[in-house]
Write a protein that holds these residues in place. Sequence first.
Motif, PDB file in Angstrom:
ATOM      1  N   VAL B 222      -9.728   2.783 -98.085  1.00 17.82           N
ATOM      2  CA  VAL B 222      -9.511   3.961 -97.241  1.00 17.82           C
ATOM      3  C   VAL B 222      -8.020   4.062 -96.969  1.00 17.82           C
ATOM      4  O   VAL B 222      -7.394   3.117 -96.472  1.00 17.82           O
ATOM      5  N   LEU B 223      -7.453   5.206 -97.364  1.00 21.26           N
ATOM      6  CA  LEU B 223      -6.028   5.447 -97.162  1.00 21.26           C
ATOM      7  C   LEU B 223      -5.878   6.439 -96.015  1.00 21.26           C
ATOM      8  O   LEU B 223      -6.515   7.493 -96.001  1.00 21.26           O
ATOM      9  N   LYS B 224      -5.056   6.045 -95.048  1.00 25.86           N
ATOM     10  CA  LYS B 224      -4.875   6.924 -93.902  1.00 25.86           C
ATOM     11  C   LYS B 224      -3.421   6.791 -93.441  1.00 25.86           C
ATOM     12  O   LYS B 224      -2.925   5.678 -93.291  1.00 25.86           O
ATOM     13  N   ALA B 225      -2.771   7.908 -93.248  1.00 28.04           N
ATOM     14  CA  ALA B 225      -1.381   7.939 -92.788  1.00 28.04           C
ATOM     15  C   ALA B 225      -0.490   6.994 -93.597  1.00 28.04           C
ATOM     16  O   ALA B 225       0.353   6.281 -93.046  1.00 28.04           O
ATOM     17  N   GLY B 226      -0.712   6.977 -94.913  1.00 28.73           N
ATOM     18  CA  GLY B 226       0.182   6.238 -95.784  1.00 28.73           C
ATOM     19  C   GLY B 226      -0.071   4.746 -95.878  1.00 28.73           C
ATOM     20  O   GLY B 226       0.740   4.014 -96.457  1.00 28.73           O
ATOM     21  N   LYS B 227      -1.197   4.302 -95.300  1.00 29.82           N
ATOM     22  CA  LYS B 227      -1.521   2.870 -95.398  1.00 29.82           C
ATOM     23  C   LYS B 227      -2.983   2.697 -95.768  1.00 29.82           C
ATOM     24  O   LYS B 227      -3.814   3.544 -95.427  1.00 29.82           O
ATOM     25  N   ILE B 228      -3.284   1.581 -96.432  1.00 29.65           N
ATOM     26  CA  ILE B 228      -4.682   1.265 -96.684  1.00 29.65           C
ATOM     27  C   ILE B 228      -5.231   0.588 -95.432  1.00 29.65           C
ATOM     28  O   ILE B 228      -4.777  -0.490 -95.043  1.00 29.65           O
ATOM     29  N   VAL B 229      -6.184   1.263 -94.782  1.00 33.85           N
ATOM     30  CA  VAL B 229      -6.663   0.766 -93.493  1.00 33.85           C
ATOM     31  C   VAL B 229      -7.991   0.032 -93.611  1.00 33.85           C
ATOM     32  O   VAL B 229      -8.428  -0.622 -92.664  1.00 33.85           O
ATOM     33  N   ALA B 230      -8.638   0.147 -94.780  1.00 34.83           N
ATOM     34  CA  ALA B 230      -9.872  -0.618 -94.975  1.00 34.83           C
ATOM     35  C   ALA B 230     -10.108  -0.786 -96.462  1.00 34.83           C
ATOM     36  O   ALA B 230      -9.776   0.095 -97.259  1.00 34.83           O
ATOM     37  N   THR B 231     -10.633  -1.942 -96.860  1.00 31.25           N
ATOM     38  CA  THR B 231     -10.989  -2.201 -98.246  1.00 31.25           C
ATOM     39  C   THR B 231     -12.343  -2.884 -98.248  1.00 31.25           C
ATOM     40  O   THR B 231     -12.594  -3.767 -97.419  1.00 31.25           O
ATOM     41  N   GLY B 232     -13.201  -2.438 -99.147  1.00 29.77           N
ATOM     42  CA  GLY B 232     -14.522  -3.073 -99.187  1.00 29.77           C
ATOM     43  C   GLY B 232     -15.261  -2.674-100.443  1.00 29.77           C
ATOM     44  O   GLY B 232     -14.657  -2.204-101.415  1.00 29.77           O
ATOM     45  N   GLY B 233     -16.559  -2.837-100.400  1.00 29.95           N
ATOM     46  CA  GLY B 233     -17.390  -2.460-101.545  1.00 29.95           C
ATOM     47  C   GLY B 233     -17.957  -1.063-101.348  1.00 29.95           C
ATOM     48  O   GLY B 233     -17.462  -0.286-100.528  1.00 29.95           O
ATOM     49  N   ARG B 234     -19.004  -0.763-102.101  1.00 29.43           N
ATOM     50  CA  ARG B 234     -19.570   0.597-102.078  1.00 29.43           C
ATOM     51  C   ARG B 234     -20.086   1.003-100.706  1.00 29.43           C
ATOM     52  O   ARG B 234     -20.214   2.191-100.421  1.00 29.43           O
ATOM     53  N   GLU B 235     -20.407  -0.019 -99.879  1.00 25.04           N
ATOM     54  CA  GLU B 235     -20.952   0.303 -98.553  1.00 25.04           C
ATOM     55  C   GLU B 235     -19.973   1.162 -97.731  1.00 25.04           C
ATOM     56  O   GLU B 235     -20.393   1.944 -96.880  1.00 25.04           O
ATOM     57  N   LEU B 236     -18.662   1.014 -98.051  1.00 27.49           N
ATOM     58  CA  LEU B 236     -17.661   1.816 -97.320  1.00 27.49           C
ATOM     59  C   LEU B 236     -17.875   3.311 -97.544  1.00 27.49           C
ATOM     60  O   LEU B 236     -17.639   4.118 -96.653  1.00 27.49           O
ATOM     61  N   VAL B 237     -18.323   3.653 -98.755  1.00 24.02           N
ATOM     62  CA  VAL B 237     -18.534   5.069 -99.077  1.00 24.02           C
ATOM     63  C   VAL B 237     -19.579   5.659 -98.150  1.00 24.02           C
ATOM     64  O   VAL B 237     -19.410   6.770 -97.630  1.00 24.02           O
ATOM     65  N   GLU B 238     -20.643   4.903 -97.927  1.00 23.68           N
ATOM     66  CA  GLU B 238     -21.712   5.376 -97.039  1.00 23.68           C
ATOM     67  C   GLU B 238     -21.208   5.528 -95.609  1.00 23.68           C
ATOM     68  O   GLU B 238     -21.538   6.488 -94.922  1.00 23.68           O
ATOM     69  N   ILE B 239     -20.412   4.550 -95.168  1.00 29.11           N
ATOM     70  CA  ILE B 239     -19.889   4.603 -93.799  1.00 29.11           C
ATOM     71  C   ILE B 239     -19.042   5.864 -93.611  1.00 29.11           C
ATOM     72  O   ILE B 239     -19.178   6.584 -92.632  1.00 29.11           O
ATOM     73  N   ILE B 240     -18.172   6.138 -94.624  1.00 23.91           N
ATOM     74  CA  ILE B 240     -17.325   7.332 -94.539  1.00 23.91           C
ATOM     75  C   ILE B 240     -18.185   8.590 -94.542  1.00 23.91           C
ATOM     76  O   ILE B 240     -17.963   9.515 -93.757  1.00 23.91           O
ATOM     77  N   GLU B 241     -19.178   8.591 -95.416  1.00 31.79           N
ATOM     78  CA  GLU B 241     -20.054   9.769 -95.527  1.00 31.79           C
ATOM     79  C   GLU B 241     -20.739  10.050 -94.193  1.00 31.79           C
ATOM     80  O   GLU B 241     -20.864  11.192 -93.772  1.00 31.79           O
ATOM     81  N   ASN B 242     -21.168   8.987 -93.505  1.00 31.70           N
ATOM     82  CA  ASN B 242     -21.913   9.159 -92.251  1.00 31.70           C
ATOM     83  C   ASN B 242     -21.010   9.341 -91.043  1.00 31.70           C
ATOM     84  O   ASN B 242     -21.356  10.070 -90.121  1.00 31.70           O
ATOM     85  N   GLU B 243     -19.874   8.683 -91.055  1.00 30.80           N
ATOM     86  CA  GLU B 243     -19.097   8.645 -89.814  1.00 30.80           C
ATOM     87  C   GLU B 243     -17.711   9.288 -89.927  1.00 30.80           C
ATOM     88  O   GLU B 243     -16.995   9.376 -88.939  1.00 30.80           O
ATOM     89  N   GLY B 244     -17.331   9.711 -91.144  1.00 28.95           N
ATOM     90  CA  GLY B 244     -16.024  10.340 -91.310  1.00 28.95           C
ATOM     91  C   GLY B 244     -14.898   9.314 -91.288  1.00 28.95           C
ATOM     92  O   GLY B 244     -15.147   8.100 -91.294  1.00 28.95           O
ATOM     93  N   TYR B 245     -13.654   9.826 -91.295  1.00 31.70           N
ATOM     94  CA  TYR B 245     -12.490   8.930 -91.388  1.00 31.70           C
ATOM     95  C   TYR B 245     -11.975   8.500 -90.018  1.00 31.70           C
ATOM     96  O   TYR B 245     -11.123   7.639 -89.913  1.00 31.70           O
ATOM     97  N   ASP B 246     -12.498   9.130 -88.966  1.00 27.67           N
ATOM     98  CA  ASP B 246     -11.935   8.873 -87.645  1.00 27.67           C
ATOM     99  C   ASP B 246     -12.051   7.427 -87.205  1.00 27.67           C
ATOM    100  O   ASP B 246     -11.199   6.912 -86.489  1.00 27.67           O
ATOM    101  N   LYS B 247     -13.106   6.787 -87.643  1.00 24.26           N
ATOM    102  CA  LYS B 247     -13.330   5.422 -87.155  1.00 24.26           C
ATOM    103  C   LYS B 247     -12.336   4.408 -87.740  1.00 24.26           C
ATOM    104  O   LYS B 247     -12.249   3.285 -87.264  1.00 24.26           O
ATOM    105  N   PHE B 248     -11.607   4.828 -88.781  1.00 28.07           N
ATOM    106  CA  PHE B 248     -10.690   3.849 -89.381  1.00 28.07           C
ATOM    107  C   PHE B 248      -9.311   3.891 -88.723  1.00 28.07           C
ATOM    108  O   PHE B 248      -8.836   4.939 -88.371  1.00 28.07           O
TER     109      PHE B 248
END
Lengths: 216, 248
Positions: B222-248
Motif C-alpha cells: 500500500v503506497l500512501k503519500a509517497g511511502k509504502i505504509v503496508a506490505t503483505g499478501g493477498r489478504e491486504l487486497v480484501e482489507i482495502i476493498e472492505n475498508e478503503g485506504y484510510d486505515k493505513f
Amino acid sequence: MRDMTSSEKVFVIGPDQISALPPERFSVGTGEELRVVLVVLPGVSPVIPMTFDLVGEGASVRVSALYLAAGSGKVRFDVLMHHRAPHTTSTQLFNGIAGGEASTVFSGRIIIDEGTFGIDAGQENHNILVSDRARAESDPQLEIYADDVKCSHGATVGRLDEQEQFYMRSRGIPEDEARFLQLLSFASPVLQSLPDHCREAVSSRVSSAIRSLLAQ
Amino acid sequence: MNDILLEIKGLHASVEGKEILRGIDLVIRRGEIHAVMGPNGAGKSTLSAVLAGKPGYEVTSGEIVFDGKDLLELSPEERSWAGIFLSFQYPIEIPGVTITNFMKAAVDAHRKAKGEEPLSAGGFLRLMKEKMALVQMKGEFAKRDVNAGFSGGEKKRCEIFQMAMLDPVLSILDETDSGLDVDALRIVSDGVNALHTPEKSAIVITHYKRLLDYIVPDVVHVLKAGKIVATGGRELVEIIENEGYDKF
C-alpha cells in the motif's frame, strides 16, 4: 456536366537535384483541378513566390509542400491563393522542418474576390524546430470580400513532442531514432500526396535529409 | 543468478521541485508479482515513471538496483534493453508512425543491443502475428498508426502486445485496468498471465481489486503519500476493498 481536367506537378528543389523552381503564376480555369507537390531539401536557400489564380468556375487547387532547412539555410514561400470565380476550392499544406541555424518563412495570402460564392479555402502551415537556433515564421493573411465562403487556416511552430519521445524510448527505440520517426511522420502527409512514380525516390531522399539534419 | 531482480532503497523523487516519493524500499524477487495499491496522488505513477526513466522525474536520494545494474545510470532505452517494460496508464498516440514501423524499430534496437542481426521481414511479421493473437488484435492493426484513434481497450491491448514483442524481465503495469470493460480486462490479463514465467516479475499498479482477481499478486504493497505504509499478501487486497485506504 463538363469533365474535370486534372494536372499534377511535382517540384523537388535541392542542391544536386534541381527541378526548376515552380512558375510564379498558375492559372486554373473552369473545371480544372491542379495538384502541386513541392519538396525543398536542405542545402539550398530558395525564395519561392507562387500565385494561384482560380479564374474559372469550379477550379480547384491542392498544394502540398515539405521544406527542410538546415545549416544556415533560408527558405521562403510567398503564396497567393486568389479565388476569382464561384465554386472554387483550394487546400494548402505547408510543413516545414528547420534545424541548425536555419530560418524559414511561410507567407500565405488568400484573397476571395467580391461577387464570388461557394468558395472553400483551407491553409495549414506547421513547423517543427529541431535546434535552439532555428527559426520559423508563419504569416497567414486572409482577405475575404464575399459572403458564401468557407475559409480556414492553421499555423503552428513547435518542437518535437517529448511524450512521444519518451514513449518510443521506453520501448527501446534510441532517442535519435525516435526523433527520426517523429520527423518522418510529420513529413508523411506531404510524401503521401506525391504521385506513385516518384514517391519512393523522393521519400528516400527526404528520409536521408532528415537523418543528416538531426546529426547537425 | 541473483534471486533478487529489483531492489529499491530509500528512494526519494521529485517532480518540478515537489517531492512525491518520500523514502520507498522495495525488493522484488524473480518470478514474483507485486501489486502496488494506493489512493490517487499517492505516487504510484511517479514510481513507475522513475523506474522507466521518464525525463522530468528527479531522484533526490536513494538507489535502484535492477538485475545487478545501477538503474538510475541508464537511459530509458537502455532500461528497455535491460528488460524493463512500462505499460502506460495513458498510452501515447503517434500519428504517422505505423505499429509495424514502431515495433520494427524497437525490436531491431533490442536485438542490436544484444549484438544480434535484425530479424528478416518475414520473421518479424510472423512474430507480430503471433503476439497480436495473444491479445486478440486483428492483423489490420499492424498497419494503423500507433494508438491513433484507438479505443481505451484497444490501447491497453496494444500495450500488452508490445510487452509480448519485447519480452521483458520486469513488467510494470500502470493502471492497466483503467478504462477497460470486463471483456478487455480479461483479454489483457490473460495476455499478461500467458507471458509470466518463473524468471519474470511484474509490478501491477492499481486502485482496485478488480484487476488483481485476474492477475494474482504474490505480494501487495500500500503506497500512501509517497511511502509504502503496508506490505503483505493477498489478504491486504480484501482489507482495502472492505475498508478503503484510510486505515493505513
